[in-house]
Design a protein around this motif. Structure first.
Motif, PDB file in Angstrom:
ATOM      1  N   CYS A 115       0.806  -1.228   0.000  1.00  0.00           N
ATOM      2  CA  CYS A 115       0.000   0.000   0.000  1.00  0.00           C
ATOM      3  C   CYS A 115       0.841   1.281   0.000  1.00  0.00           C
ATOM      4  O   CYS A 115       1.822   1.411   0.726  1.00  0.00           O
ATOM      5  N   CYS A 118      -1.331   6.249   1.866  1.00  0.00           N
ATOM      6  CA  CYS A 118      -1.094   7.433   2.699  1.00  0.00           C
ATOM      7  C   CYS A 118       0.413   7.645   2.844  1.00  0.00           C
ATOM      8  O   CYS A 118       1.216   6.791   2.462  1.00  0.00           O
ATOM      9  N   ARG A 125       8.607   2.683   6.957  1.00  0.00           N
ATOM     10  CA  ARG A 125       8.027   1.390   7.364  1.00  0.00           C
ATOM     11  C   ARG A 125       8.808   0.251   6.729  1.00  0.00           C
ATOM     12  O   ARG A 125       9.264   0.358   5.595  1.00  0.00           O
ATOM     13  N   CYS A 187       0.882   0.885   9.134  1.00  0.00           N
ATOM     14  CA  CYS A 187       2.309   1.163   8.962  1.00  0.00           C
ATOM     15  C   CYS A 187       2.799   2.015  10.123  1.00  0.00           C
ATOM     16  O   CYS A 187       2.077   2.878  10.626  1.00  0.00           O
ATOM     17  N   CYS A 203      -6.338   4.780   6.272  1.00  0.00           N
ATOM     18  CA  CYS A 203      -6.117   3.365   6.593  1.00  0.00           C
ATOM     19  C   CYS A 203      -7.289   2.759   7.380  1.00  0.00           C
ATOM     20  O   CYS A 203      -7.528   1.553   7.301  1.00  0.00           O
TER      21      CYS A 203
HETATM   22  S1  SF4 Z   1      -0.858   3.156   6.938  1.00  0.00           S
HETATM   23 FE1  SF4 Z   1      -2.457   2.059   5.823  1.00  0.00          FE
HETATM   24  S2  SF4 Z   1      -3.117   3.450   4.182  1.00  0.00           S
HETATM   25 FE2  SF4 Z   1      -1.123   4.177   4.926  1.00  0.00          FE
HETATM   26  S3  SF4 Z   1       0.379   3.210   3.561  1.00  0.00           S
HETATM   27 FE3  SF4 Z   1       0.135   1.885   5.366  1.00  0.00          FE
HETATM   28  S4  SF4 Z   1      -1.416   0.367   4.788  1.00  0.00           S
HETATM   29 FE4  SF4 Z   1      -1.552   2.080   3.324  1.00  0.00          FE
END
Ligand code: SF4
Length: 304
Positions: A115, A118, A125, A187, A203
């Motif tokens: 993902c 965001c 991460r 994340c 998220c």
């Molecule tokens: S926090 Fe959630 S929405 Fe943001 S990049 Fe990670 S998985 Fe995607």
């Protein structure tokens, strides 16, 4: 095809107004169920068509009620209502086509993918921390987001705070494997900062889908961030704790005969309890309220 635009639920979830009229929503839901039974899941919306044309097609008098999407901090409701937009009904999430929560969670994880929705995806991460535990759990714990240990291991609540959560679960007479544990954001926020509002908003729908798939009896929100996000209430912990809230995740089928939502309780985040152990007694009161509701008994004391 040029006149049509394919609508993906994750794109439209915030941009499409909510149908307020319950008769219209019911008529739409019935129609969509009919199409689903025929094996049709994808729908198309004419580009630029006002949403009212969908209402008109149901031959129900148009509802003149204002359509609004209030900001979370301004909302002061203690019994959040599910939000069903027209296109959430028109484009069911993939997990809604399966009944097995194991398969449902797998489909949600696949939907998240690698993902980048965001800004947390680009802030260091190591991996997405989806959630862990029993997909059939009666009890779910929800925190705000992964920390360094969780980011490294890909599992929520595995550091010192996780150890304390394990002890809290054990004191309730159950095991970590019996419950499901997840976070609002998947994340790690850099430096373990609190997730920003826009990150929770982006998220959070995945958490809502996890909850709707698992269908727990009780959810325990760990800390103010998770509680405020799920309840859409901007209140201090002292006001949020000590009671149950009726909770139905956004986008869930309110008409599901197998699940009418969960009870939601709020308690302190284990990381806060590590910093201020004097509050452990208060947290234990919250857990006892949950135990009473679920019929759980503390484990017998081990012989010395
Ligand atoms: S926090 Fe959630 S929405 Fe943001 S990049 Fe990670 S998985 Fe995607």
């Amino acid at each position: 095809m040029n006149d049509f635009v394919r609508v993906h639920s994750r794109i439209i979830s915030k941009s499409v107004p909510t149908i307020q009229n319950p008769d219209v929503r019911r008529a739409l839901a019935d129609r969509i169920r009919y199409y689903n039974e025929l094996g049709i899941y994808d729908f198309y919306r004419r580009e630029g068509a006002p949403i009212e044309t969908v209402e008109a097609a149901t031959e129900v008098a148009p509802a003149p009620e204002p359509i609004s999407q209030p900001e979370m901090p301004a909302k002061k409701s203690i019994t959040p209502k599910p939000v069903e937009s027209v296109l959430q009904i028109l484009t069911p999430n993939p997990e809604q086509s399966v009944t097995d929560p194991i398969a449902g969670l797998k489909l949600i994880r696949e939907d998240i993918g690698d993902c980048t929705r965001c800004k947390l995806h680009a802030q260091g991460r190591k991996q997405i921390v989806f959630g862990v535990g029993n997909p059939h759990a009666d009890l779910m714990f929800v925190g705000e987001g992964p920390g360094a240990d969780e980011d490294a291991q890909g599992e929520p609540f595995v550091g010192r705070a996780g150890q304390l959560l394990n002890n809290m679960i054990k004191a309730m007479g159950i095991r970590r494997e019996d419950v499901y544990i997840a976070n609002v954001v998947k994340c790690r926020p850099p430096g373990n900062r609190t997730p920003d509002r826009d990150e929770c908003d982006t998220c959070g729908p995945f958490l809502m889908r996890q909850i709707a798939t698992i269908k727990p009896k009780v959810i325990v929100a760990l800390g103010a961030v998770a509680a405020k996000y799920m309840l859409a209430i901007n209140a201090p912990m002292s006001e949020l704790r000590g009671r149950f809230y009726d909770f139905m995740p956004t986008g869930a089928r309110a008409s599901d005969p197998n699940w009418q939502g969960a009870k939601l309780a709020v308690t302190y985040h284990p990381a806060f309890l590590l910093r201020d152990p004097r509050q452990k007694g208060e947290a234990w009161k919250d857990l006892q309220m949950v135990m009473k509701y679920l019929g759980l008994k503390p484990p017998p004391k081990e012989p010395v």
